[in-house]
Design an enzyme around this catalytic site. Structure first.
Site, PDB file in Angstrom:
ATOM      1  N   HIS A   1       0.996  -1.394   0.451  1.00  0.00           N
ATOM      2  CA  HIS A   1      -0.382  -0.247   0.106  1.00  0.00           C
ATOM      3  C   HIS A   1       0.906   1.424  -0.220  1.00  0.00           C
ATOM      4  O   HIS A   1       0.477   2.118   0.292  1.00  0.00           O
ATOM      5  CB  HIS A   1      -0.873  -0.208   1.173  1.00  0.00           C
TER       6      HIS A   1
ATOM      7  N   SER B   1      15.223  21.740 -15.850  1.00  0.00           N
ATOM      8  CA  SER B   1      13.767  22.644 -16.130  1.00  0.00           C
ATOM      9  C   SER B   1      14.196  24.057 -16.540  1.00  0.00           C
ATOM     10  O   SER B   1      15.281  24.808 -15.973  1.00  0.00           O
ATOM     11  CB  SER B   1      12.722  22.863 -14.071  1.00  0.00           C
TER      12      SER B   1
ATOM     13  N   LYS C   1      15.605  22.033 -10.300  1.00  0.00           N
ATOM     14  CA  LYS C   1      15.442  20.806 -10.933  1.00  0.00           C
ATOM     15  C   LYS C   1      16.592  19.766 -11.431  1.00  0.00           C
ATOM     16  O   LYS C   1      16.789  20.268 -12.633  1.00  0.00           O
ATOM     17  CB  LYS C   1      14.264  20.905 -11.500  1.00  0.00           C
TER      18      LYS C   1
ATOM     19  N   GLU D   1       9.045   8.836 -16.311  1.00  0.00           N
ATOM     20  CA  GLU D   1       7.561  10.126 -16.845  1.00  0.00           C
ATOM     21  C   GLU D   1       7.474   9.212 -17.717  1.00  0.00           C
ATOM     22  O   GLU D   1       6.015   8.607 -18.369  1.00  0.00           O
ATOM     23  CB  GLU D   1       7.385  10.848 -16.584  1.00  0.00           C
TER      24      GLU D   1
END
Ligand code: ARG
Length: 463
Positions: free
Chosen positions: A161, A282, A288, A295
């Protein structure tokens, strides 16, 4: 006499050429040109066979075989002019062959049809992709094995979980993915073995009256045998669907691993550092470092699974044998194949290059009362409590520690005994994370010795 503008391959009974819209909906050359090499291999095998059985002369077969190689080199060299009026790769190649060698080109299409031709070309194309997927999966599994070996005994939290459950080892977690991708590999191999029957010679649907030798063409093209039923041979797209199903399951696995990399590389987790080579920045936030590849891999399953669904819907309800609907098979498979191969390669690169942060993994491994089960097991093993009671006692101790804002090992013996009188100093031995993972010696468990055994087994299988 047919109209000048009607199709030179099949226009004999037509008085007019097709409407521009007809041509647009009918043509597949914009994409099926990707099967040029397969089409030419199939035609060369067919021509050689026609000569071997005496249907065409040796000199015609030789001219066809050589001419087809010229066509192939034109296509590979980029000088070939594809024509939408010639619909597809099969007619584009044959028409060009005619320009190059003249009359013998017209004998190539004896005893075959575009229906068995396209099924053969497409199978050859899909088979190549299964081979590429096998290579990609093996590389990824080797990268995972490298990670597993380096950190076979590094402790980290195991989750259910996405809540801390029990400590596990880094090597164990990496090997879980080796098992997953190992099943994908076996599905790839199964699919390849099942699909490897040659449709060529099924002709339009009924076979042919020419004395063709289907074993000869099947062997020449690396198939195990000719497909046994001509109607089935031209109408079967199971191999494409199976390819997409295997790809879908594998892409789902890739997306799960990608998701973990996204989470693990975040500042909140810091379990792994992805390499600069497989990260992006970024344009506004200078600090970043984004896991874009992970992704994108996570997203690829969408289009791959979509392709599987789309082709299922195309094939659903089609009567035997060939229907033009089936031309809609290729773009789905091409797109899924391209993206599957890319996702495999990107995941392999990310895994190979990433650094696991042993210290961050270890710090997280002990948090969240991850050894509570070890405490409950100890209560069963030593003072002999029934597991349900041990579970209850441990729960009370977790609640006590939570209230005090400390971990289980930080509770004193007196605190422990206030919950259950049979607890002794001994218990502290099992509350450590290292002890916890070392004790999970059951087959397939997380103990480093078990993980190393898993690694050995896979290394032998992949050798
Ligand atoms: N371009 C067609 C396809 O992809 C080739 C087969 C055409 N056969 C036919 N009978 N029109 O399926």
């Amino acid at each position: 006499m047919a109209d000048q503008s009607s199709n030179q391959m099949w226009g004999g009974r037509f008085a007019a050429g097709p409407d521009a819209i007809m041509e647009a909906i009918n043509a597949s050359i914009a994409y099926d040109q990707r099967m040029a090499a397969q089409d030419i291999s199939g035609s060369r095998a067919h021509a050689a066979m026609l000569a071997a059985v005496g249907v065409i002369s040796d000199s015609d077969a030789e001219a066809i075989g050589k001419g087809l190689l010229t066509v192939l080199s034109e296509i590979e060299g980029g000088s070939f002019a594809f024509s939408a009026a010639l619909e597809d790769i099969h007619m584009n190649v044959e028409a060009r062959l005619k320009e190059i060698i003249g009359e013998p080109a017209g004998r190539l299409h004896t005893g075959r049809s575009r229906n068995d031709q396209v099924a053969t070309d497409f199978k050859l194309w899909v088979r190549d992709q299964l081979d590429a997927a096998e290579t990609g999966l093996l590389a990824l599994m080797r990268a995972l094995l490298g990670q597993a070996e380096a950190g076979a005994n590094w402790v980290m939290p195991g989750f259910t979980h996405l809540q801390t459950a029990q400590p596990v080892t880094w090597g164990h977690h990496m090997m879980a993915y080796v098992e997953m991708f190992g099943r994908d590999l076996s599905r790839v191999r199964d699919a390849r073995a099942r699909m490897n029957e040659c449709p060529l010679g099924a002709a339009a649907l009924a076979g042919t009256s020419f004395p063709i030798d289907r074993d000869m063409t099947a062997t020449a093209l690396g198939f195990d045998r000719p497909a046994a039923n001509s109607l089935d041979a031209v109408s079967d797209r199971d191999f494409a669907l199976e390819f997409l199903s295997v790809a879908s399951i594998c892409a789902m696995h890739l997306s799960r691993m990608a998701e973990e990399l996204v989470i693990w590389s975040s500042a909140q987790f810091r379990f792994v550092t992805l390499s600069d080579r497989f990260s992006t920045g970024s344009s506004i936030m200078p600090q970043k470092k984004n896991p874009d590849a992970a992704e994108l891999i996570r997203a690829k399953v969408g289009r791959i699974f979509g392709a599987n669904t789309a082709l299922m819907m195309v094939m659903k309800g089609l009567p035997l044998a060939y229907s033009k609907d089936m031309q809609e098979d290729k773009e789905q498979v091409f797109d899924a194949a391209d993206n599957w191969m890319l996702a495999l390669a990107a995941m392999e690169g990310m895994v190979r290059d990433m650094t696991a942060n042993q210290a961050a993994l270890a710090a997280a491994a002990g948090s969240g009362f991850s050894t509570a089960t070890d405490l409950a097991d100890w209560l069963v093993r030593v003072p002999g409590l029934p597991f349900r009671e041990a579970h209850h006692v441990t729960g009370a101790l977790v609640a006590m520690a939570e209230k005090r804002g400390c971990d289980l090992p930080d509770l004193g013996l007196a605190d422990m005994q206030s919950v259950h009188g049979d607890i002794t100093q001994d218990v502290f031995g099992v509350l450590g994370v290292e002890n916890s993972v070392n004790s999970r010696m059951s087959y397939g468990g997380t103990a480093p010795a078990q993980v190393r055994a898993q690694i050995m087994r896979w290394k032998e299988r992949l050798a």
